[in-house]
Enzyme design. Sequence first.
Site, mmCIF file in Angstrom:
data_model
loop_
_atom_site.group_PDB
_atom_site.id
_atom_site.type_symbol
_atom_site.label_atom_id
_atom_site.label_comp_id
_atom_site.label_asym_id
_atom_site.label_seq_id
_atom_site.Cartn_x
_atom_site.Cartn_y
_atom_site.Cartn_z
ATOM 1 N N LYS A 1 0.853 -1.197 0.000
ATOM 2 C CA LYS A 1 0.000 0.000 0.000
ATOM 3 C C LYS A 1 0.888 1.246 0.000
ATOM 4 C CE LYS A 1 -4.029 1.807 2.599
ATOM 5 N NZ LYS A 1 -4.822 1.648 3.825
ATOM 6 N N SER B 1 -9.680 1.684 2.915
ATOM 7 C CA SER B 1 -8.816 2.444 2.029
ATOM 8 C C SER B 1 -7.785 1.590 1.283
ATOM 9 C CB SER B 1 -8.083 3.510 2.836
ATOM 10 O OG SER B 1 -7.231 2.902 3.782
ATOM 11 N N SER C 1 -9.763 -0.703 7.110
ATOM 12 C CA SER C 1 -9.221 -0.489 5.765
ATOM 13 C C SER C 1 -8.557 -1.700 5.126
ATOM 14 C CB SER C 1 -8.217 0.670 5.780
ATOM 15 O OG SER C 1 -8.902 1.884 5.873
#
Lengths: 538, 551
Positions: free
Chosen positions: A116, A191, A215
């Site tokens: 990420k 996210s 997330s």
Amino acid sequence: MLSSAQTPRFLRSTTATATTSLKCLHTSPIATSAAIPPPPPSQILTTRKSLLSRQTSAVDLAKSFLHRLRRSEPQLSSFLYVSPDETVLKQAEDLDKKIKNNEAVGPLAGVLVGVKDNICTHDMPSTAGSKLLENYRPPYDATAVRKLRESGAIVVGKTNLDEFGMGSTTEGSAYQVTANPWDLTRVPGGSSGGSAAAVSARQCMVALGSDTGGSVRQPASFCGVVGLKPTYGRVSRYGLVAYASSLDVIGCFGSSVADAGILLQAISGHDNFDATSSKQEIFDYASQFISIDDMESKPLQGLKVGVIRETLEDGVDSEVISSIRNAVSHLEDLGCTASEVSLPSFSLGLPAYYILASCESSSNLSRYDGVRYGNQVFGDELSSLYGDSRAQGFGSEVKMRILMGTYALSAGYYDAYYKRAQQVRTIIRKSFKDALDKYDILISPAAPSVAYKIGEKKNDPLAMYAGDIMTVNVNLAGLPALVLPCGFVEGGPAGLPVGFQMIGAAFNEEKLLKIGHIFEQTLQGCSFIPPLVADEAT
Amino acid sequence: MALTLFRGLRSNCFRSYPPSLCITRKHGVLHCSMSSSAQGQTATQEKQHAQLKDVPKREPSKKLEEVLKHYEAVIGIETHVQLATLTKAFCSCPYNYGAQPNTSVCPICMGLPGALPVLNSKVIESAVKVGLALNCKLSLSSKFDRKQYFYPDLPKGYQISQFDIPIAADGYVDIDLPIEFGGGHRKFGITRVHMEEDAGKLLHTGNGNFSQVDLNRAGVPLLEIVSEPDMRTGVEAAEYAAEIQRLVRYLGVSNGNMQEGSLRCDVNISVRPIGQVEFGTKVEIKNLNSFSSVSRAIDFEILRQVRHIDEGQAEKIVLETRLWEEGAQKTVTMRKKEGLADYRYFPEPDLPEVNLSEEYVNEIRNSLPELPETKRRRFENMGLSMQDVLFLANDVNVAAFFDATIASGADVKLAANWIMGDIAAYMKNEKLSVNEIKLTPQELGELIASIKGGTISGKIGKEILFELMAKGGTVKGLIKEKDLVQITDLSEIEKIVDRVLAENPKQLEQYRGGKTKLQGFFAGQIMKETKGKANPGILNKILLEKLNAKA
């Protein structure tokens, strides 16, 4: 015992058979055209086996992933940055040489990992999905990334996210919108939507995400992959761009429970660079992943499962509820005893979470002032330099949370908001502790719905925040949770995956992984490979 | 690598504390180089000169004396003490005052995304030492908080500090005022001691076009010591600050150097008519780089505030921060405080609570050195004058030297006189600390004993002393080497006297003719003969006898 009043539409439970398996059928052409799909293998263990036995080479493996990544990326946009082929292949070549020379290779040798983009990598940009950090390259690797590399993993690229991790759809990225591999018109969740989509579409084997309020778990549910949120402190946060420090954890995505567990094993442990990282012993998670052939008929005999009543009430899609109830039935078939448990403080989690996360983020994001790094907007005065750099660098969701947090921490409001939210947090922590003293694990959906349409909630932040109800409590309590796919709901070309969440006691990830693995291996008839890549993924 | 991330802040209109900075950006250009004045590197452990009192040696002005008949000042001091830990508070960067800008930085103290603080345990140890030395109550469980404000020298946009639970609170400090200011003992309250991190520095270029950020100092550990508003005069305030400096030096937690900013005092001061209970409007004074500037800034501020009140313009005293201008010897407005600043404190989530065990605290308590106040009382009990006490206890190393000299058996008063006289003068001239001179306390004791025992004269003693301070060696060795043993043998001196008188018949005649001043001439001649070794008492006695013999 749970009542199963509702009739599952896409998920049929076969009652107690000696095989303790649950048929997971849906009407999509993919599923019907195939024979009963096998349980998901561990890509990491398979890779290791074939590399060490010289059946395949790291280079070939990397090439096939890169090929698939490049082919699917135009439709998915899950990566903000993909490492050049030669960089990836160079690392694969080095591994092949080591293997050829019979040198020791790490447990993640040849494993292609997506990271990420809010986790720092010294050799790739790390933007956290923000314009403010466009082209920003950190001078160091996050501890988790360093550990991955030391284990032989190859970082294939940086995955898309909502700016600074603030969002539930990945639409909040300053750069691009990621599509859900199951239905390109839908969001992958957020996210960590880029990581979830990438693992789901087999663009990489496993991926790192971060989980502040769900997330990792919600996008795992939306994309039909396994998402593991470790106990707070289990994995070092050093190098994770801070959103809300007391809630943030780095989490793992895999296409199987084993992969998520092996990935966690590689990145866990105390770190001298993170004072909140724990010195708790790390269990050998790999030992949990026994073959289905070696399982007893009731492998989970004696385990007590608590189903959180408040998560199966109004506001949750009935199809999701059905899927969860069927998953619980499957656990019962495996030998668990399940009952409902009430956590009255559950609904308080959402407001407490949004206050605390906003407060901490308003502080954590103060460093983005345009002075030392990131995009700077020239100003005649210091205040305009600050103001314009931040106004132009941050997106609207980030600004909103900074404003909320700044307000809540202001003199005269602190007691009413921050302090109150902390008190709520203490209550939530205690109610989970009490429940987990009685039950081995707690169960809830990972999200109140399956993946929704891109744009559907973009202008309705409250609706989007409400979607985090299932996950935020776990962050407030600092507990580990595992989300794994358990069924499908109608929608998209091949159905939309539903994930269920298992919550465990602090630092007891191995129990979640063990139960998750047995659940996954015995769940028959489900293939969570999205149609996009189903024809070529292994 | 990290350095290239830096860029300069440019400001068009530079003033010492610019309200606004204009900032431009140059891609890839390193703006953090120092302007022309390249400074040499100085170690943190800089020389601690045996300072003679830094308190002003001047009489308070007549005007101030007059004013203080009707008004009193209420003074409190916030002191920031930079801790001399090997590494910064939350990362492993060292700090060296005067190092090239941005050469002692890392992702953590630069506040890079993803970097986290980890507390240096020495910071806690130093805080506990200071807390105990200031007679404070310690919080066995305290925490860190974030103090939030924006400034280019603050990399994270917040300072890690302690807010509602300081590590130590409710203490006091005992001081003895200098004799030249009337002396006297005072006890001032300590409100709190807390741990925090320092900010970086802004460097403003000569032409004032832009400013640059140096983050070497960012993250250096500080203790903030807040006093009660117990002081009433500039002298009291200066002496309070001097005592804090002594304490941290005695404890070895800081070099306490004001010029380098290792010890920074911010003074809060208000005035009120004597007898009034309510405080007046307080003003904060910054930029005080010495104890004398503390004292003088307060005197200036008392006069300024009283003048406004006397002129019926008390409203001109406003809540503000004023800057002491050393050159002009006055305070000027730096910034007005419109309402209280809201720092939006909240607990630092990146750091666990600070928990101290009783054992840990006791261990530190038992390892504390003798503190200045105890030392002063002990010296006083040895029979030394307060003047001597204050001098000897001022510098921990001087005090240790004195104690060691006494331990070698030397007379207390004589040892004090030697140290405060010739030795102090030598150190001052040569700019050396007591640890840097070659003289050992044992040899000073030997020297004193040799003089007292009559082996050498006081005059020879002085000569030897300088030799010992500059080159070292032993008293016995020098006496032997230079054949300096005093001649006390009567017949030997008599012989020399006779010879000198015989060799100078003219002068002898003149003496006997009434020119008695010539005694000095004869004494000088004899000393020349004996190379100064003749015992002056015996010499003069015999000389006088012989000179007056035939008269």
